[in-house]
Design a protein around this motif. Structure first.
Motif, PDB file in Angstrom:
ATOM      1  N   ASP A 262       0.821  -1.221   0.000  1.00  0.00           N
ATOM      2  CA  ASP A 262       0.000   0.000   0.000  1.00  0.00           C
ATOM      3  C   ASP A 262       0.850   1.264   0.000  1.00  0.00           C
ATOM      4  OD1 ASP A 262      -2.347  -1.510   0.113  1.00  0.00           O
ATOM      5  OD2 ASP A 262      -2.304  -1.582   2.303  1.00  0.00           O
ATOM      6  N   ARG A 265      -0.009   4.225  -2.561  1.00  0.00           N
ATOM      7  CA  ARG A 265      -1.303   4.823  -2.239  1.00  0.00           C
ATOM      8  C   ARG A 265      -1.211   5.698  -0.995  1.00  0.00           C
ATOM      9  NH1 ARG A 265      -5.338   0.895   0.530  1.00  0.00           N
ATOM     10  NH2 ARG A 265      -3.929   1.482   2.231  1.00  0.00           N
ATOM     11  N   ARG A 323      -2.369   8.266  -8.763  1.00  0.00           N
ATOM     12  CA  ARG A 323      -1.788   7.056  -8.158  1.00  0.00           C
ATOM     13  C   ARG A 323      -2.748   6.441  -7.141  1.00  0.00           C
ATOM     14  NH1 ARG A 323       4.251   6.422  -6.591  1.00  0.00           N
ATOM     15  NH2 ARG A 323       3.741   7.682  -4.778  1.00  0.00           N
ATOM     16  N   ILE A 324      -3.438   7.301  -6.384  1.00  0.00           N
ATOM     17  CA  ILE A 324      -4.404   6.790  -5.401  1.00  0.00           C
ATOM     18  C   ILE A 324      -5.535   6.065  -6.119  1.00  0.00           C
ATOM     19  CG2 ILE A 324      -6.071   7.448  -3.631  1.00  0.00           C
ATOM     20  CD1 ILE A 324      -4.220   9.918  -3.103  1.00  0.00           C
ATOM     21  N   ALA A 327      -4.401   2.713  -7.418  1.00  0.00           N
ATOM     22  CA  ALA A 327      -4.265   1.720  -6.350  1.00  0.00           C
ATOM     23  C   ALA A 327      -5.627   1.213  -5.890  1.00  0.00           C
ATOM     24  CB  ALA A 327      -3.506   2.332  -5.171  1.00  0.00           C
ATOM     25  N   LEU A 328      -6.599   2.103  -5.809  1.00  0.00           N
ATOM     26  CA  LEU A 328      -7.937   1.694  -5.375  1.00  0.00           C
ATOM     27  C   LEU A 328      -8.599   0.805  -6.422  1.00  0.00           C
ATOM     28  CD1 LEU A 328      -9.237   5.029  -3.807  1.00  0.00           C
ATOM     29  CD2 LEU A 328      -8.447   2.979  -2.609  1.00  0.00           C
TER      30      LEU A 328
END
Length: 338
Positions: A262, A265, A323-324, A327-328
């Motif tokens: 993670d 993120r 990027r968040i 990742a989600l």
């Protein structure tokens, strides 16, 4: 997640703040911006004597082998003081990078001097397009791109930063240090460490702006009353405090998950939220102080320009929000859309 700093970490932060407060940092920053780095280097050597630049450096390279949380504690204080120089690069990024290389010759070559404060280092990544901070005074200057780590060759012309104390130098790739898949992984990890360190500095800078603005609001009078008594001013400062308090846990979570999947993120989330909170503090600080807050002679301007520069120094908010989101999406169940 519940998280609280240990007594040792709180004491470390308090002692570091005392040194920075006594070090007349605004004077050192102005001298640094004028090309005289002597005061700033002396201040950074004092900080190095406390072990800040060797916090995440292994003991075999004369470091403290401390945790990433310890590093975040220190960087928040350095951001609060608006300390000059390539602090993120020297204390966080390059130690994280060199210690992940299979060949430890570069680490043995440069980390002891960095940990002891004898030298400062800087680096540029692909996202920074060949621009390194304070490359003219750094040793080493590194270029990390395309899975290759090379020594950088500084150019003679500097890019312009909104923060006069940030000298941005274009560098080109020189001598090859390392390359390959494991180098690319080390580069990715080091970049994310820099993102986290930047978020910590922004949080500290936002805290300092809030403190300075609150103090000013208690002293400045209009219509026979301190302006801090007016509801509109109280509301602005309360909103800033809430934003900073909500941002802080994201920084520590990112520090705790830096070794996990993670990582990207969490460090991106920390930078976005800390950047927004520090920007909110800067806007409120400027509005409460009025035009004097932005004048170069007034100390608050040093923090305003630093926040403006740091918000994009390690990638724009759009870059990190992307990027968040990525990742989600990757973490979502395959049947989530059905």
């Amino acid at each position: 997640m519940r998280f609280a700093l240990s007594t040792e970490q709180l004491d470390f932060a308090a002692e570091l703040r005392k040194i920075l407060d006594a070090g007349q940092v605004p004077t050192a920053v102005r001298a640094w911006a004028a090309g005289d780095t002597g005061r700033g280097r002396a201040l950074l050597r004092q900080i190095a004597d406390m072990g800040v630049f060797g916090l995440i450096v292994d003991e075999k390279y004369d470091g403290a082998d401390a945790s990433t949380v310890d590093l975040v504690v220190a960087l928040i204080e350095l951001g609060r003081a608006a300390a000059p120089g390539p602090v993120i690069e020297s204390a966080a990024v390059i130690p994280a990078l060199l210690q992940r290389l299979t060949d430890d010759a570069p680490a043995r070559r440069w980390l002891p001097a960095l940990a002891g404060g004898e030298s400062l280092a800087t680096i540029t990544f692909e996202a920074q397009r060949g621009i390194a901070l304070d490359a003219e005074i750094a040793e080493p200057v590194l270029v990390a791109a395309d899975g290759r780590l090379t020594l950088g060759v500084p150019a003679t012309t500097a890019a312009t930063s909104i923060d006069p104390a940030r000298t941005l130098v274009r560098v080109t790739a020189g001598e090859l240090i390392a390359e390959g898949p494991e180098v690319e992984a080390a580069i990715d990890y080091a970049f994310d460490t820099g993102v986290l360190a930047c978020a910590a500095q922004l949080l500290g800078a936002g805290r300092s702006i809030l403190e300075q603005t609150t103090s000013y609001a208690k002293q400045r009078k209009q219509f026979g009353r301190a302006i801090g008594e007016f509801q509109a001013v109280k509301q602005q400062l309360a909103d800033v405090l809430i934003a900073l308090d909500l941002a802080e846990p994201l920084v520590y979570r990112a520090a705790l998950t830096l070794e996990s999947n993670d990582r990207a993120r969490d460090v991106s989330a920390a930078l976005v939220v800390c950047g927004d909170a520090a920007h909110r503090a800067a806007r409120a600080g400027l509005q409460v102080h009025g035009a004097i807050g932005y004048t170069a002679e007034f100390d608050l301007s040093l923090w305003l320009t630093k926040v403006a520069a740091l918000r994009t120094a390690w990638g724009t908010a759009d870059f990190h929000r992307g990027r968040i989101a990525e990742a989600l999406r990757a973490a979502a169940p395959a049947d989530a859309a059905s």
